[in-house]
Design a protein around this motif. Structure first.
Motif, short mmCIF file in Angstrom:
data_model
loop_
_atom_site.label_atom_id
_atom_site.label_comp_id
_atom_site.label_asym_id
_atom_site.label_seq_id
_atom_site.Cartn_x
_atom_site.Cartn_y
_atom_site.Cartn_z
N ILE A 223 23.80 7.70 64.40
CA ILE A 223 24.81 7.10 65.79
C ILE A 223 26.12 6.89 64.84
O ILE A 223 26.29 6.00 64.14
CB ILE A 223 24.34 6.28 66.67
CG1 ILE A 223 22.82 6.54 67.06
CG2 ILE A 223 25.15 5.78 67.80
CD1 ILE A 223 22.21 5.47 68.07
N HIS A 224 27.09 7.61 65.26
CA HIS A 224 28.48 7.21 64.54
C HIS A 224 29.55 6.72 65.52
O HIS A 224 29.71 7.30 66.79
CB HIS A 224 29.23 8.64 64.27
CG HIS A 224 28.23 9.37 63.06
ND1 HIS A 224 28.48 9.31 61.71
CD2 HIS A 224 27.28 10.10 63.43
CE1 HIS A 224 27.56 10.07 60.99
NE2 HIS A 224 26.92 10.58 62.07
N THR A 225 30.08 5.47 65.28
CA THR A 225 31.10 5.06 66.26
C THR A 225 32.14 4.64 65.57
O THR A 225 33.26 4.20 66.23
CB THR A 225 30.49 3.67 67.19
OG1 THR A 225 29.73 2.98 66.10
CG2 THR A 225 29.24 4.03 67.90
N ASP A 226 32.37 4.47 64.24
CA ASP A 226 33.72 4.11 63.58
C ASP A 226 34.00 4.77 62.41
O ASP A 226 34.24 4.32 61.21
CB ASP A 226 33.49 2.53 63.20
CG ASP A 226 34.65 2.00 62.56
OD1 ASP A 226 35.69 2.43 63.31
OD2 ASP A 226 34.74 1.31 61.92
N SER A 227 33.76 6.25 62.25
CA SER A 227 33.99 7.09 61.55
C SER A 227 35.38 7.36 60.79
O SER A 227 35.32 7.73 59.58
CB SER A 227 33.43 8.49 61.60
OG SER A 227 34.43 8.88 62.61
N ASP A 228 36.10 6.76 61.19
CA ASP A 228 37.63 6.51 60.54
C ASP A 228 37.70 5.27 59.67
O ASP A 228 38.73 5.27 59.10
CB ASP A 228 38.69 6.62 61.59
CG ASP A 228 38.58 5.74 62.84
OD1 ASP A 228 37.54 5.09 63.00
OD2 ASP A 228 39.60 5.52 63.70
N HIS A 268 32.43 -0.50 65.30
CA HIS A 268 31.24 -0.44 64.24
C HIS A 268 30.00 -0.93 64.82
O HIS A 268 29.09 -0.34 64.67
CB HIS A 268 31.66 -1.28 62.86
CG HIS A 268 31.00 -0.94 61.75
ND1 HIS A 268 30.74 0.22 61.34
CD2 HIS A 268 30.33 -2.00 60.80
CE1 HIS A 268 29.76 0.14 60.15
NE2 HIS A 268 29.64 -1.26 59.75
N MET A 269 30.33 -2.19 65.37
CA MET A 269 29.20 -2.69 66.16
C MET A 269 28.72 -1.96 67.22
O MET A 269 27.48 -1.95 67.61
CB MET A 269 29.60 -4.21 66.50
CG MET A 269 29.95 -5.20 65.38
SD MET A 269 28.21 -5.40 64.30
CE MET A 269 27.64 -6.59 65.52
N ARG A 270 29.43 -1.05 68.02
CA ARG A 270 28.97 -0.30 69.26
C ARG A 270 27.91 0.42 68.93
O ARG A 270 27.03 0.55 70.02
CB ARG A 270 30.20 0.38 69.66
CG ARG A 270 29.85 1.14 70.96
CD ARG A 270 29.84 0.24 72.11
NE ARG A 270 31.17 -0.58 72.25
CZ ARG A 270 31.95 -0.20 72.92
NH1 ARG A 270 32.06 0.83 73.60
NH2 ARG A 270 32.72 -1.15 73.22
N ALA A 271 27.67 1.03 67.84
CA ALA A 271 26.44 1.82 67.74
C ALA A 271 25.13 0.90 67.85
O ALA A 271 24.01 1.45 68.34
CB ALA A 271 26.33 2.27 66.15
N ILE A 272 25.19 -0.25 67.60
CA ILE A 272 24.09 -1.10 67.75
C ILE A 272 23.58 -1.50 69.12
O ILE A 272 22.67 -1.34 69.61
CB ILE A 272 24.16 -2.50 66.94
CG1 ILE A 272 24.43 -2.32 65.37
CG2 ILE A 272 23.13 -3.49 67.23
CD1 ILE A 272 24.86 -3.62 64.87
#
Length: 461
Positions: A223-228, A268-272
């Protein structure tokens, strides 16, 4: 990511990702009390310089509120008190990422509890740290040692009857690569690995042996939420869910006046938190296969025919609900989410066809359900007459009460009327039984908004 940005990013990682760290040793607490994630002092960090320390906390439905420190010896028949670990049940292994302080993040226990509420399993929290290192790159250089120690425990559990297929590793950030290397050591025979915003810095260009990839388990999802920034931008699993494109998440601050914590860690934490929400099962989080996020937003990917019509979902269903064989590899999946739990939304495809224009223009389309409106501005060009865009709406297509359109073109010159040949709404992934909502032949004048009411009933089946 350019090389010039790497040192700055590593510095930010070193300063800011304090909430993702869990440290641990075996000596910190006695066995007659609830075990917890350790919070070393600076001097204790220094004493562990150059060493990887690993401890395991066990949570089950029998001790959801009081973690048990777990070792291989815990399975001994003479162990007192006896362990709550049940060899006949599957085991979820949570592995955190890089951290440099002793804070005890609440999300670890929340994730463990959510897993236990969803399934009757063993939950092992891996509490690991590399010495007194406060540098992300030094921890990366030594993360495989943590994986080696974990693999020793897995081998010992196998000797007691646990099957590799029964292990599901959930790795957060750098922890996903730790899980991946454990999978490599077991030649990809571990049952499942879930990577939650898999760490990107120093890993994007790494060999697959050194990072998470589809060969590390029988099924790998990410699950990707901060790939930049902190997350990785490439696909690393059989399926990769890119939420809102995998970069900027709704509700995360984008102001220079926001705190460093909220700006750096929210994405970054959103995926969790999305993963925990999916485990609750209150609504489905469905990914649609597509080449890119831009193609997805432009309505070029509408179905899940590549998966025999059944879209993959985030959660605990086997292989994310994928039934095709062989499994895909590095399949990108895209979906929109909201800014708060349960994060689910309805993806509405807006298709508009207009008559040729003499000047560029703009219209604003609003979907209304129960007095809640979702707005979408649509720039119109002279060289294009057909437009498609995917909107996020909190309600299903069948619950849309009305649609409004305004001519919002340039105020500095007289914008002529816009003739809309047709405007259609449909929900994606598309359902073959559901017909799109369409209205034809509309003249939109500036200063005179157009609206249309829909009379429809949702199919209860």
């Amino acid at each position: 990511m350019s090389r010039t940005h790497t040192p700055v990013l590593l510095c930010v990682l070193t300063v800011c990702i304090t909430s993702l760290v869990l440290a641990g040793t075996d000596e910190a607490q006695s066995d007659d009390e609830c075990a917890d994630l350790n919070n070393y002092t600076f001097l204790e960090y220094r004493q562990q310089r150059g060493k990887v320390q690993v401890q395991y906390l066990l949570l089950t439905r029998r001790n959801m509120d009081c973690a048990e420190r777990f070792r291989h010896e815990s399975l001994s028949e003479t162990q007192q008190p006896p362990t709550n670990f049940n060899i006949s049940r599957p085991t979820k292994v949570i592995i955190h990422g890089f951290r440099i302080t002793g804070s005890r993040p609440t999300w670890v226990r929340l994730l463990a509890r959510t897993l236990l509420e969803a399934q009757d399993v063993n939950v092992l929290v891996v509490d690991w740290i590399y010495g007194a290192s406060f540098a992300y790159n030094q921890v990366v250089e030594n993360y495989k040692e943590a994986a080696l120690q974990i693999s020793v425990l897995i081998n010992q559990l196998q000797e007691h009857g646990c099957k590799l297929q029964s292990f599901h590793f959930i790795g957060i950030s750098l922890g996903a690569h730790v899980a991946g290397f454990v999978g490599t050591l077991f030649e990809g025979k571990i049952g499942r690995i879930t990577g939650l915003d898999v760490a990107g810095p120093l890993f994007k260009g790494a060999d697959t042996y050194d990072r998470l990839d589809p060969s590390d388990a029988l099924f790998v999802e990410a699950i990707h939420t901060d790939s930049d920034y902190f997350g990785i931008s490439i696909s690393v699993g059989h399926v990769d869910f890119f939420l809102n494109g995998g970069k900027d998440q709704t509700g995360c601050a984008r102001s220079r006046f926001s705190s460093v914590f909220s700006y750096v860690l929210c994405d970054h934490m959103r995926a969790i938190y999305v993963y925990m929400s999916a485990l609750n099962g209150s609504c489905p989080l469905v990914g649609v296969p597509c080449f890119s996020y831009e193609d997805f937003l432009q309505g070029r990917c509408l179905t899940c025919d590549a998966f025999n019509g059944k879209c993959p979902t985030i959660g605990l269903s086997e292989n994310s609900g994928i039934s095709i064989s062989p499994l895909p590899k590095e399949q990108k999946l895209f979906l929109l989410t909201t800014s708060s739990s349960p994060f689910c939304t309805h993806q509405i495809l807006l298709q508009v066809e207009v008559s040729p224009l003499d000047k560029s223009a703009e219209v604003e389309v609003t979907l209304v359900t129960e007095n809640q409106g979702t707005e979408q501005k649509l720039p119109l060009r002279k060289d294009t007459t057909v437009y498609s865009v995917v909107m996020s709406h909190p309600f299903a297509l069948c619950e849309i009460n009305s649609m409004k359109i305004k001519n919002t073109g340039n105020r500095f010159y007289r914008q002529g009327d816009i003739h809309v040949k047709s405007v259609c709404l449909s929900e994606i992934p598309s359902q073959s039984r559901e017909e799109p909502l369409c209205v034809n032949n509309i003249d939109i004048r500036r200063g005179a908004p157009w609206s249309h009411d829909f009379v429809q009933v949702c199919d209860s089946s």
